[in-house]
Design an enzyme around this catalytic site. Structure first.
Site, PDB file in Angstrom:
ATOM      1  N   ASP A 135       0.873  -1.147   0.004  1.00  0.00           N
ATOM      2  CA  ASP A 135       0.142  -0.104   0.076  1.00  0.00           C
ATOM      3  C   ASP A 135       0.647   1.435   0.120  1.00  0.00           C
ATOM      4  O   ASP A 135       0.458   2.545  -0.175  1.00  0.00           O
ATOM      5  CB  ASP A 135      -0.914   0.126   1.069  1.00  0.00           C
ATOM      6  CG  ASP A 135      -2.459  -0.065   0.718  1.00  0.00           C
ATOM      7  OD1 ASP A 135      -2.725  -0.548  -0.241  1.00  0.00           O
ATOM      8  OD2 ASP A 135      -3.285   0.318   1.543  1.00  0.00           O
ATOM      9  N   ASP A 466     -10.775  -5.625  11.481  1.00  0.00           N
ATOM     10  CA  ASP A 466     -10.498  -6.969  11.682  1.00  0.00           C
ATOM     11  C   ASP A 466     -11.805  -7.301  12.749  1.00  0.00           C
ATOM     12  O   ASP A 466     -12.378  -8.517  12.478  1.00  0.00           O
ATOM     13  CB  ASP A 466      -9.322  -7.274  12.544  1.00  0.00           C
ATOM     14  CG  ASP A 466      -8.682  -6.438  13.609  1.00  0.00           C
ATOM     15  OD1 ASP A 466      -9.327  -5.266  13.831  1.00  0.00           O
ATOM     16  OD2 ASP A 466      -7.455  -6.657  14.006  1.00  0.00           O
TER      17      ASP A 466
END
Length: 759
Positions: A135, A466
């Site tokens: 990223d 998450d």
């Protein structure tokens, strides 16, 4: 006899209930309720401090109930890999996702070791594909992966030939005890060991030298796509570094580099967005029914870990409703006695195994095996009706419905339909044929008009993607497990400084609060979904971490307030009720200490975690609340902050560790202001009490020894900050922070004194 073996379960679930621990849980709860009752009965005889203490203790009691709910269901698991290999003729494919976001904070050599350890696991190579998401769009990551793939052609055969257990090269070559068998003492082994070690050192030097250059290599050929690009504004880059064309089981697995498209006008949703791009690209290229996601610093430490996971995912009894297998986060070369309270040994042992006994363990964001169809939004089948518990996304969807959920790529929609039906993928033509379609699904505008981030994939809306994703999975009725193999499946890096630890905790607190106040709140999922009530309480305990900062701050200020105003918030020593808080304090701390000793932690580690608990709750979690409030008011947006991953040594001698590595460090971040303010207030209040400067007591209800003990205890908990006030450099609290804290502490003391005069 053969049929009996086939019917045997692939794993065993073992209850860890303890009557003695449950009894102490009840004793602590009884003491908490007793002090609440005492405060209610004597409320009219006391003032503000009594009411505030009652409200704080009410919250602490609620938190203890939530903790008991989790701890009373502890379980552990045992797997049987021999039964798996006897039962399963052909192991299923697995797509492996490795994510990195910043080549400076997350040095490429760490990512490379994680990738190499995963490529070398004991699993058929033609069943594996490793996708690395960059990223940060750094040519250094691609360069490092290309160099590592060349080294892997030596490393993987070496590991499998000699059954090497440590398959991250930096761990293996820095471990003196590499010779573990007679075969490994042979001349042939020693020659190969030296050869492979030399090659790894060459790889290490290449990557280190490249990292020191403005550009790691000439931006042409494979690297031409990196010319004239910006980190936050660039097109998609996908490179197939290695393809196992011959589908050799003992060869090198597929290795693919991905840097998704980014544009300032398009939200990229941080790690959740990167994971969804990995999911779509892998769906086109390999479409494995199972996926493993790992952070770049969590290397595979157990070569059998894939087989452990498959014991759960392929078990006939658990296959219908088991969504994911989570391995705990365990850290290598952690600082002695866990000075920053971030190794979470006790947390995973008691809360992790406790949640596993409910609807399932929380998804921790790394070291987790997923079913692809679960990530796509599918629901488990109801055991009675034989139909999905939720019909929003299922294998019977029409082509038009699939497009609405998964986007406009015809190729990807076809693979998604196969994944929902759990049909094997056909990649006889190779993975490169999907490159063009992969570029489309990795584009920053692909998700518009689809269900990505809401019903399918990793869920958006929180920096704790998450937990939010795991919550959405449990809300559909799925279950999960957490497994503690020996040796540990993964080992990673823990923050090794004060600022990094607090930054990480602030990000977690912010993300958890974002979930709590959103439509994904577990209460909503319990009322209108398939989230079990006790699992809801377990999630609430986790999501309320940030809110704990408010009562923690108030309770931390109470002793100082009482000493300054000569009032009390605890019973007098001549009252029988004084034994309630004393007993609660002693029993709770002994109970907590026992948990640390039971998990082979030292008394010093227990103390370090106690003091860090006070520091984190009154600083990082408090700032998490502030950031959440600012977001609700539309003043600012939350930002995903990457924490520093410390680079490791490659030589054999690790004795030169900084002796001051465990000392608390500081910077000019405002996150240190609240704790410094509390410390200054406590010191001032103790000075007022010891010098006899307290005003006359109102009605004989003045502060007593218990308030002094509380204030001294808090100063001891904040000892790193007291040392920091006299420290120098990074070990000293900056003068600007002390000035800001003084500007807050002095008005507090003045207002407390003024209130007594007005009273």
């Amino acid at each position: 006899m053969g049929s009996a073996k086939i019917s045997l379960p692939l794993y065993e679930r073992i209850s860890l209930k303890s009557s003695i621990k449950n009894a102490f849980d009840i004793i602590i709860l009884t003491l908490l309720l007793s002090i609440l009752l005492y405060r209610l009965l004597s409320l009219t005889n006391h003032g503000f401090s009594w009411v505030l203490a009652f409200l704080c203790e009410l919250w602490f009691t609620f938190c203890w109930l939530m903790i008991m709910n989790i701890k009373w269901s502890r379980v552990r698991y045992k797997t049987y890999q021999d039964r798996l290999l006897q039962r399963v003729a052909e192991l299923p494919p697995v797509d492996v996702f490795v994510t990195t976001a910043d080549p400076v904070l997350e040095p490429p050599i760490i990512t490379i070791n994680t990738v190499l350890s995963l490529l070398a696991v004991d699993y058929p190579a033609h069943k594996l594909a490793c996708y690395v998401s960059d990223d940060g769009c750094s040519p250094l990551i691609l360069y490092s992966l290309i160099q590592a793939s060349n080294f892997a052609k030596q490393w993987i055969p070496f590991c499998k030939k000699y059954n090497i257990q440590l398959r991250a090269p930096f761990r293996y070559f820095s471990n003196r005890n590499y010779s573990t068998s007679s075969r490994e003492n042979s001349k042939e082994f020693l020659q190969e060991w030296k050869l492979v070690k030399d090659e790894y050192e060459k790889l290490y030097r290449k990557i280190e030298n490249a990292a020191k250059k403005p550009t790691p290599c000439e931006l042409s050929g494979e690297f031409e796509a990196f010319a004239d690009i910006e980190r936050r504004n660039h097109p998609t880059i996908i490179k197939v570094i290695w393809e196992n064309k011959e589908r050799l089981s003992g060869g090198l697995p597929h290795l693919i580099y991905i840097s998704r498209e980014k544009h300032p006008k398009h939200p990229h949703h941080y790690k959740a967005g990167a994971m969804n791009v990995l999911t779509r690209v892998s769906g086109l290229m390999t479409n494995a029914p199972y996926m493993l996601n790992v952070d770049c610093d969590m290397h595979a430490n157990n070569p059998k870990l894939f087989l452990h996971a498959m014991c759960f995912l392929l078990n006939s009894k658990g296959q219908n409703d088991l969504a994911f297998v989570q391995f705990p986060q365990i850290f290598y070369d952690g600082l002695k006695d866990d000075p920053f309270g971030n190794q979470f040994v006790v947390l995973f042992e008691y809360m992790g195994k406790g949640a596993a006994g409910l609807q399932g363990a929380f998804y921790a964001g790394t070291g987790c095996f997923h079913r692809r169809k679960v990530i796509y939004g599918a629901s488990p089948y109801d055991k009675q009706t034989r139909r999905p518990k939720s019909t929003a996304i299922n294998e019977n969807m029409t082509g038009e419905e699939l497009v609405q959920v998964f986007g406009s790529s015809k190729e990807f929609v076809e693979t998604a339909a196969d994944a929902l039906k759990e049909q094997p993928a056909d990649h006889a033509q190779g993975i490169r044929k999907s490159i063009e379609a992969a570029y489309q699904v990795a584009g920053c505008g692909y998700e518009y008009g689809s269900s990505w981030g809401s019903k399918a994939g990793w869920i958006y809306g929180s920096t704790s993607e998450d937990i939010q994703t795991g919550l959405s999975i449990h809300a559909r009725g799925w279950k999960s497990v957490i497994y503690f193999p020996e040796p540990p499946a993964f080992l990673g890096c823990a923050p090794t400084s004060g600022p990094d630890s607090l930054t990480q905790q602030k990000r977690w607190a912010t993300g958890l609060l974002e979930i709590l106040i959103s439509k994904n709140c577990p209460i909503i999922h319990t009322l209108f979904g398939n989230l079990q009530f006790r699992q809801c309480l377990a999630y609430l305990y986790l999501l309320c971490w940030g809110f704990c900062s408010i009562p923690e701050l108030c309770y931390a200020i109470l002793p100082a307030y009482c000493l300054i105003t000569n009032s009390n918030f605890l019973p007098k020593l001549d009252e029988t009720a004084c034994y309630i808080p004393i007993a609660l304090f002693v029993i709770f701390n002994l109970y907590n200490l026992q948990e640390y000793i039971a998990t082979s932690q030292s008394i010093r580690a227990w103390w370090n975690n106690q003091r860090m608990g006070r520091i984190i709750s009154t600083s990082a979690w408090f700032f998490g609340v502030i950031r959440m409030v600012l977001k609700l008011l539309g003043i600012s947006e939350t930002v995903f902050e990457v924490t520093q991953k410390d680079q490791f040594a490659t030589d054999d001698d690790n004795d030169g560790v900084d002796a001051r590595a465990g000392r608390f460090t500081f910077d000019k971040s405002p996150i240190f202001v609240p704790v410094t303010t509390i410390l200054l207030v406590q010191l001032t209040s103790l000075a007022i009490g010891l010098l006899g400067l307290r005003p006359p007591a109102d009605g004989g209800q003045g502060s007593g020894p218990l308030e002094i003990v509380c204030s001294v205890w808090l100063v001891l908990c904040l000892w790193p900050f007291l040392k920091g006030m006299f420290g120098k450099g990074k070990y000293g609290i900056p003068l600007s922070t002390i000035s800001k804290s003084s500007a807050l502490a002095l008005p507090f003391v003045y207002l407390c004194r003024r209130s007594t005069q007005m009273g």
